[in-house]
Design a protein around this motif. Structure first.
Motif, PDB file in Angstrom:
ATOM      1  N   UNK A 162      25.487 -14.232 -41.893  1.00 36.90           N
ATOM      2  CA  UNK A 162      26.580 -13.813 -41.028  1.00 36.90           C
ATOM      3  C   UNK A 162      25.990 -13.052 -39.843  1.00 36.90           C
ATOM      4  N   UNK A 163      26.798 -12.915 -38.801  1.00 42.67           N
ATOM      5  CA  UNK A 163      26.251 -12.388 -37.544  1.00 42.67           C
ATOM      6  C   UNK A 163      27.257 -11.440 -36.897  1.00 42.67           C
ATOM      7  N   UNK A 164      26.794 -10.282 -36.475  1.00 41.07           N
ATOM      8  CA  UNK A 164      27.614  -9.375 -35.657  1.00 41.07           C
ATOM      9  C   UNK A 164      26.755  -8.814 -34.543  1.00 41.07           C
ATOM     10  N   UNK A 165      27.391  -8.528 -33.430  1.00 39.70           N
ATOM     11  CA  UNK A 165      26.700  -7.957 -32.268  1.00 39.70           C
ATOM     12  C   UNK A 165      27.389  -6.638 -31.920  1.00 39.70           C
ATOM     13  N   UNK A 166      26.645  -5.555 -32.024  1.00 42.14           N
ATOM     14  CA  UNK A 166      27.237  -4.236 -31.792  1.00 42.14           C
ATOM     15  C   UNK A 166      26.447  -3.484 -30.729  1.00 42.14           C
ATOM     16  N   UNK A 167      27.163  -2.656 -29.980  1.00 42.93           N
ATOM     17  CA  UNK A 167      26.532  -1.780 -28.998  1.00 42.93           C
ATOM     18  C   UNK A 167      27.020  -0.357 -29.263  1.00 42.93           C
ATOM     19  N   UNK A 168      26.073   0.522 -29.569  1.00 36.23           N
ATOM     20  CA  UNK A 168      26.416   1.904 -29.897  1.00 36.23           C
ATOM     21  C   UNK A 168      25.538   2.849 -29.094  1.00 36.23           C
ATOM     22  N   UNK A 169      25.981   4.100 -29.044  1.00 39.08           N
ATOM     23  CA  UNK A 169      25.213   5.162 -28.389  1.00 39.08           C
ATOM     24  C   UNK A 169      24.976   6.269 -29.404  1.00 39.08           C
ATOM     25  N   UNK A 170      23.716   6.590 -29.640  1.00 36.50           N
ATOM     26  CA  UNK A 170      23.346   7.691 -30.526  1.00 36.50           C
ATOM     27  C   UNK A 170      22.952   8.898 -29.690  1.00 36.50           C
ATOM     28  N   UNK A 171      23.640  10.017 -29.918  1.00 38.96           N
ATOM     29  CA  UNK A 171      23.298  11.283 -29.260  1.00 38.96           C
ATOM     30  C   UNK A 171      22.730  12.223 -30.312  1.00 38.96           C
ATOM     31  N   UNK A 172      21.587  12.833 -30.021  1.00 40.55           N
ATOM     32  CA  UNK A 172      20.903  13.685 -30.994  1.00 40.55           C
ATOM     33  C   UNK A 172      20.995  15.151 -30.567  1.00 40.55           C
ATOM     34  N   UNK A 173      21.333  15.996 -31.538  1.00 37.16           N
ATOM     35  CA  UNK A 173      21.495  17.425 -31.309  1.00 37.16           C
ATOM     36  C   UNK A 173      20.553  18.202 -32.231  1.00 37.16           C
ATOM     37  N   UNK A 174      20.003  19.286 -31.707  1.00 32.88           N
ATOM     38  CA  UNK A 174      19.203  20.190 -32.538  1.00 32.88           C
ATOM     39  C   UNK A 174      20.083  21.337 -32.992  1.00 32.88           C
ATOM     40  N   UNK A 175      20.032  21.641 -34.291  1.00 26.35           N
ATOM     41  CA  UNK A 175      20.820  22.732 -34.848  1.00 26.35           C
ATOM     42  C   UNK A 175      19.994  24.014 -34.887  1.00 26.35           C
ATOM     43  N   UNK A 176      20.652  25.115 -35.276  1.00 29.09           N
ATOM     44  CA  UNK A 176      19.965  26.404 -35.328  1.00 29.09           C
ATOM     45  C   UNK A 176      18.818  26.400 -36.328  1.00 29.09           C
ATOM     46  N   UNK A 177      18.930  25.618 -37.389  1.00 30.05           N
ATOM     47  CA  UNK A 177      17.858  25.549 -38.380  1.00 30.05           C
ATOM     48  C   UNK A 177      16.874  24.412 -38.084  1.00 30.05           C
ATOM     49  N   UNK A 178      16.857  23.961 -36.812  1.00 26.07           N
ATOM     50  CA  UNK A 178      15.885  22.980 -36.306  1.00 26.07           C
ATOM     51  C   UNK A 178      16.032  21.590 -36.935  1.00 26.07           C
ATOM     52  N   UNK A 179      17.204  21.307 -37.427  1.00 22.03           N
ATOM     53  CA  UNK A 179      17.468  19.969 -37.934  1.00 22.03           C
ATOM     54  C   UNK A 179      18.142  19.137 -36.845  1.00 22.03           C
ATOM     55  N   UNK A 183      18.834 -16.954 -35.063  1.00 18.27           N
ATOM     56  CA  UNK A 183      20.008 -17.728 -34.642  1.00 18.27           C
ATOM     57  C   UNK A 183      19.944 -19.154 -35.197  1.00 18.27           C
ATOM     58  N   UNK A 184      18.766 -19.757 -35.143  1.00  9.66           N
ATOM     59  CA  UNK A 184      18.603 -21.102 -35.705  1.00  9.66           C
ATOM     60  C   UNK A 184      18.875 -21.095 -37.209  1.00  9.66           C
ATOM     61  N   UNK A 185      18.367 -20.062 -37.878  1.00  6.09           N
ATOM     62  CA  UNK A 185      18.578 -19.971 -39.321  1.00  6.09           C
ATOM     63  C   UNK A 185      20.052 -19.789 -39.656  1.00  6.09           C
ATOM     64  N   UNK A 186      20.760 -19.039 -38.820  1.00  2.51           N
ATOM     65  CA  UNK A 186      22.198 -18.877 -39.050  1.00  2.51           C
ATOM     66  C   UNK A 186      22.917 -20.223 -38.985  1.00  2.51           C
ATOM     67  N   UNK A 187      22.551 -21.058 -38.002  1.00  4.69           N
ATOM     68  CA  UNK A 187      23.186 -22.370 -37.875  1.00  4.69           C
ATOM     69  C   UNK A 187      22.825 -23.276 -39.052  1.00  4.69           C
ATOM     70  N   UNK A 234      21.542  -1.906 -28.461  1.00  8.19           N
ATOM     71  CA  UNK A 234      22.157  -3.230 -28.399  1.00  8.19           C
ATOM     72  C   UNK A 234      21.615  -3.981 -29.604  1.00  8.19           C
ATOM     73  N   UNK A 235      22.429  -4.121 -30.641  1.00 11.95           N
ATOM     74  CA  UNK A 235      21.943  -4.589 -31.943  1.00 11.95           C
ATOM     75  C   UNK A 235      22.618  -5.879 -32.374  1.00 11.95           C
ATOM     76  N   UNK A 236      21.794  -6.828 -32.805  1.00  9.88           N
ATOM     77  CA  UNK A 236      22.289  -8.035 -33.456  1.00  9.88           C
ATOM     78  C   UNK A 236      21.986  -7.877 -34.937  1.00  9.88           C
ATOM     79  N   UNK A 237      23.032  -7.895 -35.747  1.00 10.54           N
ATOM     80  CA  UNK A 237      22.893  -7.693 -37.188  1.00 10.54           C
ATOM     81  C   UNK A 237      23.179  -9.001 -37.911  1.00 10.54           C
ATOM     82  N   UNK A 238      22.162  -9.496 -38.597  1.00 13.25           N
ATOM     83  CA  UNK A 238      22.298 -10.694 -39.425  1.00 13.25           C
ATOM     84  C   UNK A 238      22.400 -10.227 -40.884  1.00 13.25           C
ATOM     85  N   UNK A 239      23.499 -10.543 -41.526  1.00 17.15           N
ATOM     86  CA  UNK A 239      23.676 -10.128 -42.912  1.00 17.15           C
ATOM     87  C   UNK A 239      23.522 -11.324 -43.835  1.00 17.15           C
ATOM     88  N   UNK A 240      22.807 -11.082 -44.943  1.00 19.66           N
ATOM     89  CA  UNK A 240      22.581 -12.142 -45.930  1.00 19.66           C
ATOM     90  C   UNK A 240      22.609 -11.523 -47.313  1.00 19.66           C
TER      91      UNK A 240
END
Length: 280
Positions: free
Chosen positions: A115-132, A98-102, A192-198
């Protein structure tokens, strides 16, 4: 006697010798790209994650008879990589970035601003028939599906940093778009992700709440992770295809190695700034 140092040449040939460390990582990433399985529309992900290399037998941090940062030969040392860090370490990096961004937004700053973005996502994981495993990512607030992918890990390079509080790992993966799986998820991760892009890189500081069996009553595991990633897969593939090609201009021929050099430098800067006591 004149004790002032005169201007020096880079070497007896007037050029700086190749940095073998960066070249080794560039060669590894390039090999993973050119030998990857063919999947139309798949994205190549290259990331460096901070963590600790632990001896699988003792559980202690790896100790090797080396003085400086060292790349381990894959599968030659029996270690596991632990990316989770403490909440205090997370706060330290959050404050630093945050200091570096300023600071970077000031006209006098020598590099491009963060640059700065704050994102909140939900990842749901599924197992397939071929175990992937298939990952369905949704925006937390709206529940909108952002992407559905199958991740294929192509390879890892572990880097041991004896002078630092953390080690790091370079990973190359494929993210393959797939259709929505059938059934219920095996586990869920809320991020809960803070993404700093440079420039061409993203630095992601993430708090993860993980349910191992996707039920509401399951015990939550809270993790904190930090990684730097090459932002554009299409740029990565384009520069990799031109690497060393004598038929293209020198700037294009060397662009891939320049991209990896900056990527490695960013990872090293983050590792150097880790606090003592990765888990405290």
């Amino acid at each position: 006697m004149n004790t002032n140092l005169p201007p020096l040449s880079l070497s007896i040939l007037g050029v700086e010798p190749l940095d073998e460390f960066i070249r080794e990582i560039a060669d590894f990433v390039h090999h993973m790209i050119v030998t990857r399985p063919v999947h139309p529309d798949a994205k190549v992900e290259v990331e460096a994650k901070l963590g600790i290399l632990r001896d699988r037998t003792s559980g202690q941090r790896l100790m090797l008879p080396v003085l400086v940062e060292t790349i381990l030969i894959p599968n030659e040392v029996d270690v596991r990589f632990e990316s989770n860090m403490s909440l205090n370490q997370h706060k330290h990096f959050n404050t630093m970035l945050n200091d570096l961004k300023l600071i970077s937004s000031q006209p006098s700053h020598p590099t491009s601003p963060l640059e700065y973005t704050h994102v909140k996502v939900v990842d749901s994981f599924y197992s397939t028939e071929d175990r992937e495993k298939v990952r369905v990512t949704r925006e937390e607030k709206s529940n909108t599906v952002l992407e559905i992918t199958r991740k294929i890990r192509l390879g890892d390079l572990n880097i041991y940093s004896p002078k630092r509080a953390a080690d790091w790992r370079v990973s190359v993966s494929l993210e393959v778009p797939v259709s929505h799986p059938i059934g219920t998820p095996t586990h869920v991760r809320r991020k809960d992700r803070i993404c700093y892009s440079h420039e061409e890189f993203n630095i992601d500081l993430t708090q993860v709440h993980s349910n191992n069996n996707a039920t509401t009553n399951a015990q939550l595991e809270i993790l904190h992770e930090l990684e730097v990633e090459i932002a554009r897969s299409e740029l990565l593939l384009s520069t990799a295809a031109k690497r060393g090609d004598p038929n293209v201009p020198e700037i294009d021929r060397n662009a891939f190695d320049e991209l990896i050099r900056s990527f490695v430098n960013n990872a090293r800067i983050l590792v150097k700034n880790a606090n003592d006591g990765w888990h405290t």
